[in-house]
Motif scaffolding. Structure first.
Motif, PDB file in Angstrom:
ATOM      1  N   VAL A 171     117.563   6.654 -22.996  1.00 56.69           N
ATOM      2  CA  VAL A 171     118.611   6.815 -21.996  1.00 56.69           C
ATOM      3  C   VAL A 171     119.515   5.589 -22.082  1.00 56.69           C
ATOM      4  N   CYS A 172     120.805   5.808 -22.148  1.00 62.54           N
ATOM      5  CA  CYS A 172     121.760   4.705 -22.283  1.00 62.54           C
ATOM      6  C   CYS A 172     121.778   3.849 -21.014  1.00 62.54           C
ATOM      7  N   PRO A 173     121.551   2.528 -21.158  1.00 60.80           N
ATOM      8  CA  PRO A 173     121.561   1.669 -19.967  1.00 60.80           C
ATOM      9  C   PRO A 173     122.970   1.414 -19.441  1.00 60.80           C
ATOM     10  N   HIS A 174     123.972   1.750 -20.246  1.00 63.73           N
ATOM     11  CA  HIS A 174     125.360   1.484 -19.841  1.00 63.73           C
ATOM     12  C   HIS A 174     125.924   2.643 -19.032  1.00 63.73           C
ATOM     13  N   CYS A 175     125.685   3.881 -19.472  1.00 62.60           N
ATOM     14  CA  CYS A 175     126.279   5.023 -18.770  1.00 62.60           C
ATOM     15  C   CYS A 175     125.231   6.056 -18.352  1.00 62.60           C
ATOM     16  N   GLU A 176     123.953   5.758 -18.613  1.00 62.51           N
ATOM     17  CA  GLU A 176     122.831   6.611 -18.212  1.00 62.51           C
ATOM     18  C   GLU A 176     122.796   7.973 -18.886  1.00 62.51           C
ATOM     19  N   SER A 177     123.535   8.126 -19.967  1.00 61.52           N
ATOM     20  CA  SER A 177     123.510   9.378 -20.701  1.00 61.52           C
ATOM     21  C   SER A 177     122.226   9.478 -21.533  1.00 61.52           C
ATOM     22  N   GLY A 178     121.691  10.690 -21.645  1.00 62.67           N
ATOM     23  CA  GLY A 178     120.523  10.923 -22.479  1.00 62.67           C
ATOM     24  C   GLY A 178     120.929  11.463 -23.843  1.00 62.67           C
ATOM     25  N   ASN A 179     122.232  11.592 -24.056  1.00 59.87           N
ATOM     26  CA  ASN A 179     122.764  12.094 -25.314  1.00 59.87           C
ATOM     27  C   ASN A 179     122.929  10.907 -26.268  1.00 59.87           C
ATOM     28  N   VAL A 200     117.291   0.338 -32.604  1.00 56.49           N
ATOM     29  CA  VAL A 200     118.650   0.446 -32.061  1.00 56.49           C
ATOM     30  C   VAL A 200     119.008   1.919 -31.841  1.00 56.49           C
ATOM     31  N   VAL A 201     119.587   2.188 -30.681  1.00 57.06           N
ATOM     32  CA  VAL A 201     119.986   3.542 -30.316  1.00 57.06           C
ATOM     33  C   VAL A 201     121.479   3.514 -30.018  1.00 57.06           C
ATOM     34  N   GLN A 202     122.177   4.560 -30.423  1.00 61.35           N
ATOM     35  CA  GLN A 202     123.594   4.634 -30.076  1.00 61.35           C
ATOM     36  C   GLN A 202     123.835   5.747 -29.073  1.00 61.35           C
ATOM     37  N   CYS A 203     124.643   5.439 -28.071  1.00 60.02           N
ATOM     38  CA  CYS A 203     124.981   6.438 -27.058  1.00 60.02           C
ATOM     39  C   CYS A 203     126.122   7.304 -27.591  1.00 60.02           C
ATOM     40  N   ASN A 204     125.946   8.613 -27.552  1.00 64.49           N
ATOM     41  CA  ASN A 204     126.991   9.511 -28.038  1.00 64.49           C
ATOM     42  C   ASN A 204     128.135   9.649 -27.038  1.00 64.49           C
ATOM     43  N   ARG A 205     127.895   9.213 -25.807  1.00 62.82           N
ATOM     44  CA  ARG A 205     128.932   9.344 -24.793  1.00 62.82           C
ATOM     45  C   ARG A 205     129.832   8.101 -24.744  1.00 62.82           C
ATOM     46  N   CYS A 206     129.201   6.906 -24.489  1.00 63.93           N
ATOM     47  CA  CYS A 206     130.044   5.704 -24.379  1.00 63.93           C
ATOM     48  C   CYS A 206     130.093   4.928 -25.700  1.00 63.93           C
ATOM     49  N   ARG A 207     129.363   5.393 -26.712  1.00 63.67           N
ATOM     50  CA  ARG A 207     129.358   4.817 -28.065  1.00 63.67           C
ATOM     51  C   ARG A 207     128.705   3.448 -28.155  1.00 63.67           C
ATOM     52  N   LYS A 208     128.152   2.931 -27.046  1.00 63.11           N
ATOM     53  CA  LYS A 208     127.534   1.612 -27.110  1.00 63.11           C
ATOM     54  C   LYS A 208     126.145   1.686 -27.723  1.00 63.11           C
ATOM     55  N   GLN A 209     125.728   0.580 -28.324  1.00 62.89           N
ATOM     56  CA  GLN A 209     124.399   0.512 -28.913  1.00 62.89           C
ATOM     57  C   GLN A 209     123.463  -0.287 -28.011  1.00 62.89           C
ATOM     58  N   PHE A 210     122.190   0.072 -28.042  1.00 64.68           N
ATOM     59  CA  PHE A 210     121.222  -0.639 -27.197  1.00 64.68           C
ATOM     60  C   PHE A 210     119.816  -0.476 -27.758  1.00 64.68           C
ATOM     61  N   THR A 211     118.887  -1.269 -27.236  1.00 66.81           N
ATOM     62  CA  THR A 211     117.462  -1.104 -27.522  1.00 66.81           C
ATOM     63  C   THR A 211     116.751  -1.024 -26.168  1.00 66.81           C
ATOM     64  N   VAL A 212     115.455  -0.775 -26.187  1.00 70.03           N
ATOM     65  CA  VAL A 212     114.716  -0.608 -24.931  1.00 70.03           C
ATOM     66  C   VAL A 212     114.653  -1.906 -24.135  1.00 70.03           C
ATOM     67  N   THR A 213     114.860  -3.050 -24.811  1.00 70.80           N
ATOM     68  CA  THR A 213     114.732  -4.322 -24.101  1.00 70.80           C
ATOM     69  C   THR A 213     116.082  -4.892 -23.659  1.00 70.80           C
ATOM     70  N   ARG A 216     115.802  -5.543 -14.649  1.00 66.01           N
ATOM     71  CA  ARG A 216     116.853  -6.039 -15.546  1.00 66.01           C
ATOM     72  C   ARG A 216     118.167  -6.314 -14.823  1.00 66.01           C
ATOM     73  N   LEU A 217     118.508  -5.500 -13.853  1.00 67.35           N
ATOM     74  CA  LEU A 217     119.807  -5.664 -13.216  1.00 67.35           C
ATOM     75  C   LEU A 217     119.796  -6.729 -12.129  1.00 67.35           C
ATOM     76  N   THR A 218     118.626  -7.028 -11.616  1.00 64.12           N
ATOM     77  CA  THR A 218     118.562  -7.973 -10.506  1.00 64.12           C
ATOM     78  C   THR A 218     118.096  -9.345 -10.976  1.00 64.12           C
ATOM     79  N   TYR A 219     117.899  -9.502 -12.287  1.00 62.20           N
ATOM     80  CA  TYR A 219     117.379 -10.757 -12.793  1.00 62.20           C
ATOM     81  C   TYR A 219     118.374 -11.882 -12.539  1.00 62.20           C
ATOM     82  N   ARG A 220     117.919 -12.885 -11.837  1.00 58.59           N
ATOM     83  CA  ARG A 220     118.781 -14.021 -11.545  1.00 58.59           C
ATOM     84  C   ARG A 220     118.124 -15.291 -12.098  1.00 58.59           C
ATOM     85  N   ARG A 221     118.947 -16.224 -12.490  1.00 51.22           N
ATOM     86  CA  ARG A 221     118.416 -17.494 -13.002  1.00 51.22           C
ATOM     87  C   ARG A 221     118.109 -18.464 -11.868  1.00 51.22           C
ATOM     88  N   THR A 222     118.407 -18.057 -10.656  1.00 52.75           N
ATOM     89  CA  THR A 222     118.331 -18.998  -9.540  1.00 52.75           C
ATOM     90  C   THR A 222     116.913 -19.234  -9.046  1.00 52.75           C
TER      91      THR A 222
END
Ligand SMILES: [Zn+2]
Length: 322
Positions: free
Chosen positions: A29-37, A61-74, A310-316
């Protein structure tokens, strides 16, 4: 304990596949746009560096067919920004969640082959992930919730209380008897009916029966619950003659595990880290074998927590990246 020679603790591909199965049960699932495509790409070469003149090989590496961004599970998780291989993170997580009383950073450092400093950092990140993502109230209609307080640390002037060491902290814990889960806080500041009430009303469903000791502070907030039983410890009436369920033995048992573990393994816990250690004990207690959760399942719950943050990770929170 499960075999620490399982492939995911030894091998980077197996570790990544384990995380993928955990996070993407129905495929990436794309972490940028949540698409499963999406489309899986062959191993990619990263930027050319001195260490990797050809560019480091990037797998998974996985590529999102919707937003075209690449990502991995981490992507976006502490795993991605860490130099420590994924399989060592999985092993560290496994060791922490499956040792009953916890595991010291020294032991972790020897067992997984990273520096002491890195082991310390990893352990704290894993503890951070053990904090529940759901902070909704425990209990509910017909439920029994035990609440109790204890002290941990030294009074000012007491032996061994050097500067920066743990001061005396009040800890309040709740155990929901129906689910068997524990939740605790370091209760700094004033402890009275108002402050305790504010905490109880957020964390315990008022339709529960509340079981506490005789501390005055419980009395006024206690009236707002379906029922409030206060057990008189001072007179040794730990279990009432009339009602065998009128006790706080469960939460006291939890305090016993917490204190034994802290004394045995984490005796050098710094003040700013106490809440994280407490989260570790809450987590192990709430996901224990007695509740039908085995070591591997407990580790997977923690791993989901690490990436889920991942989204709430703060360095503080005082932790640098290892
Ligand atoms: Zn996308």
């Amino acid at each position: 304990m499960e075999n620490i020679y399982a492939p995911r603790f030894q091998n980077e591909d197996a570790a990544r596949e384990h995380l993928e199965a955990l996070h993407w049960p129905d495929g990436p699932v794309c972490p940028h746009c949540e698409s499963g495509n999406t489309k899986r790409l062959p191993p990619q070469r990263g930027r050319k560096t001195k260490a990797h003149p050809e560019g480091a090989l990037r797998k998974g590496v996985v590529q999102c067919n919707r937003c075209r961004k690449q990502f991995t599970v981490t992507v976006g998780t502490v795993f991605e920004s860490s130099k420590v291989p994924l399989h060592k993170w999985l092993l560290a997580t496994h060791l922490i969640v499956s040792s009953k009383k916890g595991i010291s950073a020294h032991q972790l450092h020897r067992m997984i082959g990273v520096t002491y400093k890195t082991a310390w950092f990893m352990a704290h990140r894993i503890r951070e992930a053990m904090k529940p993502s759901d902070n909704g109230p425990v209990g509910g209609p017909g439920s029994d919730v035990e609440a109790d307080e204890t002290y941990y640390g030294k009074r000012p002037g007491e032996e061994n209380n050097r500067l920066g060491m743990l001061r005396r902290n009040r800890i309040v814990s709740l155990v929901d008897r129906a689910t068997g889960r524990a939740t605790s806080i370091v209760f700094n500041g004033t402890f009275n009916a108002n402050t305790l009430g504010a905490y109880l009303f957020t964390r315990v469903d008022r339709r529960s029966r509340l079981l506490t000791d005789e501390h005055q502070a419980y009395k006024r907030p206690g009236r707002d619950f379906a029922a409030h039983v206060h057990v008189a410890h001072a007179r040794d009436e730990w279990v009432s003659e009339h009602d065998r369920t009128a006790h706080t033995n469960t939460v006291e048992g939890f305090f016993g595990i917490f204190k034994r573990g802290m004394r045995g393994i984490y005796q050098h816990c710094g003040q700013q880290h106490l809440a994280r250690y407490l989260a570790e004990f809450d987590f192990r207690y709430s996901n224990r074998v007695g509740l039908g959760i085995n070591d591997a399942e407990r580790a997977d719950i923690a791993l989901k927590g690490i990436s889920g943050k991942r989204l709430t990770y703060r360095r503080t929170n005082g932790l640098a990246t290892a």
